[in-house]
Design an enzyme around this catalytic site. Structure first.
Site, short mmCIF file in Angstrom:
data_model
loop_
_atom_site.label_atom_id
_atom_site.label_comp_id
_atom_site.label_asym_id
_atom_site.label_seq_id
_atom_site.Cartn_x
_atom_site.Cartn_y
_atom_site.Cartn_z
N ASN A 10 1.01 -1.21 -0.15
CA ASN A 10 0.11 -0.02 -0.04
C ASN A 10 1.02 1.68 0.79
OD1 ASN A 10 -1.43 2.16 -0.04
ND2 ASN A 10 -1.77 1.46 2.52
N TRP A 11 1.08 1.88 -1.46
CA TRP A 11 1.88 2.99 -1.55
C TRP A 11 1.49 4.08 -0.63
CZ3 TRP A 11 3.35 2.57 -7.42
CH2 TRP A 11 4.24 0.67 -7.18
N LYS A 12 0.24 4.60 -0.66
CA LYS A 12 -0.34 5.38 0.71
C LYS A 12 -0.13 6.42 -0.56
CE LYS A 12 -0.24 3.17 4.68
NZ LYS A 12 -0.40 3.08 6.60
N HIS A 96 -9.49 1.00 5.16
CA HIS A 96 -8.45 1.67 5.55
C HIS A 96 -8.60 2.19 6.78
CE1 HIS A 96 -4.66 2.27 6.68
NE2 HIS A 96 -3.76 1.39 5.31
N GLU A 98 -7.29 4.32 7.60
CA GLU A 98 -6.95 6.12 7.51
C GLU A 98 -7.74 6.57 6.83
OE1 GLU A 98 -3.17 5.47 5.29
OE2 GLU A 98 -2.18 5.05 7.70
N GLU A 168 -6.01 -5.35 10.42
CA GLU A 168 -4.80 -4.24 10.87
C GLU A 168 -5.65 -3.41 11.64
OE1 GLU A 168 -2.39 -2.56 6.77
OE2 GLU A 168 -4.56 -1.55 7.08
N GLY A 174 1.98 2.58 10.65
CA GLY A 174 2.51 2.60 11.27
C GLY A 174 3.64 3.06 12.90
N SER A 214 2.57 -2.26 10.54
CA SER A 214 3.83 -2.32 10.51
C SER A 214 4.45 -3.39 10.15
CB SER A 214 4.59 -2.29 12.54
OG SER A 214 3.91 -0.47 12.42
N GLY A 236 4.56 1.37 5.54
CA GLY A 236 5.37 2.03 5.31
C GLY A 236 6.97 0.97 3.98
P1 PGA Z 1 2.02 0.42 7.73
O1 PGA Z 1 0.86 0.03 7.34
O2 PGA Z 1 2.81 -0.49 6.78
O3 PGA Z 1 2.92 1.35 7.86
O4 PGA Z 1 2.18 0.18 9.47
C1 PGA Z 1 0.00 -0.71 6.36
C2 PGA Z 1 -1.59 -0.15 5.79
O5 PGA Z 1 -1.23 1.31 6.50
O6 PGA Z 1 -1.86 -0.73 5.38
#
Ligand code: PGA
Length: 253
Positions: A10-12, A96, A98, A168, A174, A214, A236
């Site tokens: 997931n490149w966000k 997600h 976020e 998740e 993160g 993470s 990340g």
């Molecule tokens: P992260 O994110 O690996 O940076 O914790 C995972 C995600 O949000 O899908």
């Protein structure tokens, strides 16, 4: 047919357009060195989706979007429809944490997205997971049950193999520290049980449930070893090609 393991990047909103295309090029070159048994998906932001998909066409790295609207068309300024991502993406992240936090996306919104993605033959990667407050208050399992149930409510038994649920925990995203693998496995077993109750053992086994939060090459081994975990969703670290591919490699072992 046995289900395949799955590693999703997931490149966000981490990369520029150019940076995304360059990352696609790096993966294209390096993935040839991995003898792949499972599936690998990367999810760039919308503006680079088409270019990254073009870059990775014909390779074993598949492309997904990071979100979609549940309506197929209409007056939804700023939104992106399933038909608009379909030429480039065969997967799509929804729910997600976020997005749930930023836009107040509800379980119902997520379910509607799942329905429209399945209609277009795109695999939804549906995120579920509790907040730290919910965990501290002993309500983690309740949250997971509610979120997972609203997904299972809109999926028919055949579609179960065409969706992915990503557990998740929000507090692990993160954070630099993943959930304990046995803690994650417990939550994932709960999701599997919900699927078994509804669809029976054989069909529920086909559902892929992956872990996110993470994940790094350094901490992945216990997740790979955990039989109830079918893969990982990497945030990340996924924009660092060598580290991401190290995770992919470990998932082939
Ligand atoms: P992260 O994110 O690996 O940076 O914790 C995972 C995600 O949000 O899908």
């Amino acid at each position: 047919m046995p289900k395949k393991s799955l590693v999703v990047g997931n490149w966000k909103m981490e990369l520029s357009y150019k940076g995304s295309v360059q990352l696609g090029m790096a993966l294209k070159k390096e993935i040839k060195k991995v003898s792949l048994e499972g599936e690998v998906v990367v999810c760039p932001s919308f503006p680079s989706l088409a270019s990254v998909a073009q870059e990775l066409a014909g390779t074993s790295v598949q492309v997904g979007a990071q979100n979609v609207h549940w309506e197929e068309r209409g007056a939804f300024t700023g939104a992106v429809s399933v038909g608009q991502i379909k030429p480039f993406a065969s997967w799509c992240i929804v729910g997600h944490s976020e997005q749930r936090e930023l836009t107040g996306e509800s379980d119902e919104d997520v379910s509607r997205k799942v329905v429209v993605l399945l209609k277009y033959g795109i695999v939804p990667i549906i995120c579920v997971g509790e907040t730290s407050q919910e965990r501290a208050g002993g309500r983690a399992m309740e949250t997971i049950i509610n979120q997972a149930t609203s997904i299972l409510d809109v999926v028919n038994p055949v579609a179960l193999r065409r969706i992915v649920i990503a557990y998740e925990p929000r507090w692990a995203i993160g954070a630099g520290e993943p959930a304990q693998p046995d803690e994650a496995a417990e939550a994932m077993l709960l999701i599997r049980k919900l699927a078994v109750e509804r669809f029976g053992h054989e069909r529920a086994e086909r559902l892929r449930i992956i872990y996110g939060g993470s994940v790094t090459p350094e901490n992945i081994t216990p997740f790979v070893d955990e039989p109830g975990i079918d893969g990982v969703l990497v945030g990340g670290v996924s924009v660092r090609p060598m580290k991401f591919l190290e995770i992919v490699r470990q998932y082939q072992g």
